[in-house]
Design a protein around this motif. Structure first.
Motif, PDB file in Angstrom:
ATOM      1  N   ARG A   1       0.819  -1.218   0.000  1.00 34.47           N
ATOM      2  CA  ARG A   1       0.000   0.000   0.000  1.00 34.47           C
ATOM      3  C   ARG A   1       0.859   1.277   0.000  1.00 34.47           C
ATOM      4  NH1 ARG A   1      -5.096   1.677   1.276  1.00 34.47           N
ATOM      5  NH2 ARG A   1      -5.177   3.782   2.132  1.00 34.47           N
ATOM      6  N   ASP A   2       1.873   1.325   0.866  1.00 37.43           N
ATOM      7  CA  ASP A   2       2.674   2.547   0.976  1.00 37.43           C
ATOM      8  C   ASP A   2       3.464   2.810  -0.302  1.00 37.43           C
ATOM      9  OD1 ASP A   2       1.698   2.956   3.484  1.00 37.43           O
ATOM     10  OD2 ASP A   2       3.435   2.127   4.531  1.00 37.43           O
ATOM     11  N   ILE A   3       3.939   1.740  -0.929  1.00 30.10           N
ATOM     12  CA  ILE A   3       4.688   1.901  -2.181  1.00 30.10           C
ATOM     13  C   ILE A   3       3.761   2.398  -3.294  1.00 30.10           C
ATOM     14  CG2 ILE A   3       5.909   0.596  -3.979  1.00 30.10           C
ATOM     15  CD1 ILE A   3       7.191  -1.044  -1.734  1.00 30.10           C
ATOM     16  N   ILE A   4       2.524   1.898  -3.313  1.00 27.87           N
ATOM     17  CA  ILE A   4       1.549   2.347  -4.315  1.00 27.87           C
ATOM     18  C   ILE A   4       1.258   3.837  -4.131  1.00 27.87           C
ATOM     19  CG2 ILE A   4      -0.830   2.069  -5.145  1.00 27.87           C
ATOM     20  CD1 ILE A   4      -0.614  -0.912  -4.218  1.00 27.87           C
ATOM     21  N   LEU A   5       1.046   4.234  -2.863  1.00 24.89           N
ATOM     22  CA  LEU A   5       0.811   5.650  -2.579  1.00 24.89           C
ATOM     23  C   LEU A   5       2.037   6.481  -2.955  1.00 24.89           C
ATOM     24  CD1 LEU A   5      -0.961   5.343   0.913  1.00 24.89           C
ATOM     25  CD2 LEU A   5      -2.028   5.975  -1.265  1.00 24.89           C
ATOM     26  N   GLY A   6       3.220   5.942  -2.681  1.00 23.74           N
ATOM     27  CA  GLY A   6       4.465   6.648  -2.983  1.00 23.74           C
ATOM     28  C   GLY A   6       4.658   6.897  -4.469  1.00 23.74           C
ATOM     29  N   HIS A   7       4.012   6.081  -5.306  1.00 23.66           N
ATOM     30  CA  HIS A   7       4.088   6.286  -6.758  1.00 23.66           C
ATOM     31  C   HIS A   7       2.994   7.219  -7.266  1.00 23.66           C
ATOM     32  CE1 HIS A   7       7.100   3.124  -6.852  1.00 23.66           C
ATOM     33  NE2 HIS A   7       7.293   3.362  -8.123  1.00 23.66           N
ATOM     34  N   GLY A   8       2.288   7.876  -6.339  1.00 22.31           N
ATOM     35  CA  GLY A   8       1.338   8.911  -6.742  1.00 22.31           C
ATOM     36  C   GLY A   8      -0.071   8.422  -6.994  1.00 22.31           C
ATOM     37  N   PHE A   9      -0.346   7.142  -6.718  1.00 20.48           N
ATOM     38  CA  PHE A   9      -1.723   6.655  -6.881  1.00 20.48           C
ATOM     39  C   PHE A   9      -2.545   6.998  -5.639  1.00 20.48           C
ATOM     40  CE2 PHE A   9       0.855   4.051  -9.706  1.00 20.48           C
ATOM     41  CZ  PHE A   9       0.136   4.147 -10.887  1.00 20.48           C
ATOM     42  N   GLU A  10      -3.829   7.298  -5.851  1.00 25.15           N
ATOM     43  CA  GLU A  10      -4.716   7.725  -4.773  1.00 25.15           C
ATOM     44  C   GLU A  10      -5.165   6.535  -3.928  1.00 25.15           C
ATOM     45  OE1 GLU A  10      -5.853  10.926  -4.219  1.00 25.15           O
ATOM     46  OE2 GLU A  10      -4.418  11.580  -5.760  1.00 25.15           O
ATOM     47  N   PRO A  11      -5.485   6.774  -2.643  1.00 26.75           N
ATOM     48  CA  PRO A  11      -6.092   5.701  -1.836  1.00 26.75           C
ATOM     49  C   PRO A  11      -7.357   5.153  -2.505  1.00 26.75           C
ATOM     50  CG  PRO A  11      -5.531   7.574  -0.444  1.00 26.75           C
ATOM     51  CD  PRO A  11      -5.296   8.007  -1.861  1.00 26.75           C
ATOM     52  N   GLN A  12      -8.102   6.013  -3.210  1.00 30.69           N
ATOM     53  CA  GLN A  12      -9.355   5.594  -3.858  1.00 30.69           C
ATOM     54  C   GLN A  12      -9.122   4.682  -5.057  1.00 30.69           C
ATOM     55  OE1 GLN A  12      -8.658   8.454  -2.594  1.00 30.69           O
ATOM     56  NE2 GLN A  12     -10.422   9.752  -2.140  1.00 30.69           N
ATOM     57  N   SER A  13      -7.856   4.463  -5.436  1.00 32.33           N
ATOM     58  CA  SER A  13      -7.579   3.539  -6.540  1.00 32.33           C
ATOM     59  C   SER A  13      -7.413   2.104  -6.038  1.00 32.33           C
ATOM     60  CB  SER A  13      -6.310   3.964  -7.281  1.00 32.33           C
ATOM     61  OG  SER A  13      -5.172   3.798  -6.448  1.00 32.33           O
TER      62      SER A  13
END
Lengths: 235, 235
Positions: free
Chosen positions: A170-182
């Motif tokens: 999750r944190d890596i996904i957020l770190g790449h600029g993707f929204e929590p809503q994705s």
């Protein structure tokens, strides 16, 4: 081909083992167990308990469906071996289902592309992109095993994520600029055997079944045992 | 409040009875049975079998969750009565969950509005519109019971449909100009108790629990017994 086939579907490619009985599109019974033990100890008992609850016997079945991977090696082997054994004894056709497509079934009707991330340990994920179309996920890319960082670097910005790898990375996904809503909520990551049955019914209706000897696991990457053998051969 | 509560969640508001055990967001065990018999004959056995499979006892539970309707009268009554009995004996809090919100959980991440249609018999549906937001459906309208024609006449064109009423009224939905791609596939209509648990966990984290005596079914429309009594009173 039978009009409303009675289907036994199962998935043991992750820590949760899911078994379903469906008659065509109708769910008859389903169970999921997250036992943190090997599926070999419980899978036949789980199938048997479900048949009893439904009032079915093995002889009532018309079609078998199994998730052939990618996923946990031992789990996939147990699921495939169990279905192949049943198919030979009962003389039934099998539909092989991809774990990645089964997970994508958890995000129906999305118009945006779906990126499935299944935790593959060793800091990698099994991954594939899909486009939902008429109730089923159509592949947009090849299945692969790769670091989440490499997956994320090449995805379109409007993609949605689902699969147990989403919780892990999750944190890596957020770190790449993707929204929590994705990211799909936690309760939407697990494979449901009833959705494996739905994918199998779709293939069955197009005549895409296999005999037991044709069904093979999809590992994507070699097992540790194979890697060790390769290393010792090279050494 | 407990950090990772052990949750028993159940739904008996339709023909399928679904029971789940979760520890916070983690699925431990789940079963769904479509028995075409009254839930009263099987629900306690289903709960017991799941506890045994998980290696839990009733004493391990921290939180109870139940779908309070709208849905089948007898089913809702049995589910609510069972949970209230357990809550009183075990001295546990309850979260009441709407069947309409639970069904909406089956379409995560959609940016378009979601219209839930649950078959209410008598040519009507229980219905409500939702907007997905941060993993949970937020109501856009009041819950109601109404003919599908009246629902469909007032919906925005970009809406998506889910719930067992979609299968029943598929032709009427298409007749109102909605695309086949706006309807969730058949395997996505049923309520999963694990998603009831997820909704309950969300309320629990905000302190929104009830005591047994506060939990009441949501029928929306009066039962046949009440209608008969009203008619005979008026007659």
């Amino acid at each position: 081909m039978i009009d409303h086939p009675r289907i036994l579907a199962l998935d043991t490619s992750s820590q949760v083992s899911s078994v379903a009985l469906c008659q065509a599109e109708m769910l008859v019974a389903e169970s999921a167990l997250n036992l943190r033990s090997t599926h070999s100890q419980s899978l036949l008992a789980q199938i048997d308990a479900l048949l009893v609850a439904a009032g079915w016997t093995l002889g009532d079945l018309d079609l078998l469906a199994v998730v052939v991977g990618p996923g946990a090696f031992t789990g996939v082997r147990i699921g495939v071996a169990t279905i192949k054994g049943l198919a030979q004894v009962l003389n039934l056709p099998i539909v092989s289902v991809s774990s990645l497509a089964a997970v994508a079934m958890n995000l129906p009707l999305l118009s945006r592309p779906v990126c499935v991330l299944i935790d593959a340990r060793k800091k990698e994920v099994y991954t594939q992109q899909f486009q939902q179309q008429e109730g089923f996920p159509r592949p947009l890319s090849q299945a692969g095993v790769i670091t989440p960082q490499k997956v994320l670097a090449e995805l379109p910005g409007n993609v949605c994520f689902v699969g147990d790898g989403v919780a892990v990375y999750r944190d890596i996904i957020l770190g790449h600029g993707f929204e929590p809503q994705s990211m799909a909520p936690a309760c939407s990551h697990a494979i449901q055997a009833s959705k494996v049955a739905a994918l199998a019914l779709f293939d069955y209706s197009r005549g895409l079944t296999q005999r037991a000897e044709q069904v093979v696991p999809t590992y994507i990457r070699p097992s540790d045992a194979e890697l060790n053998r390769q290393n010792s051969n090279n050494g």
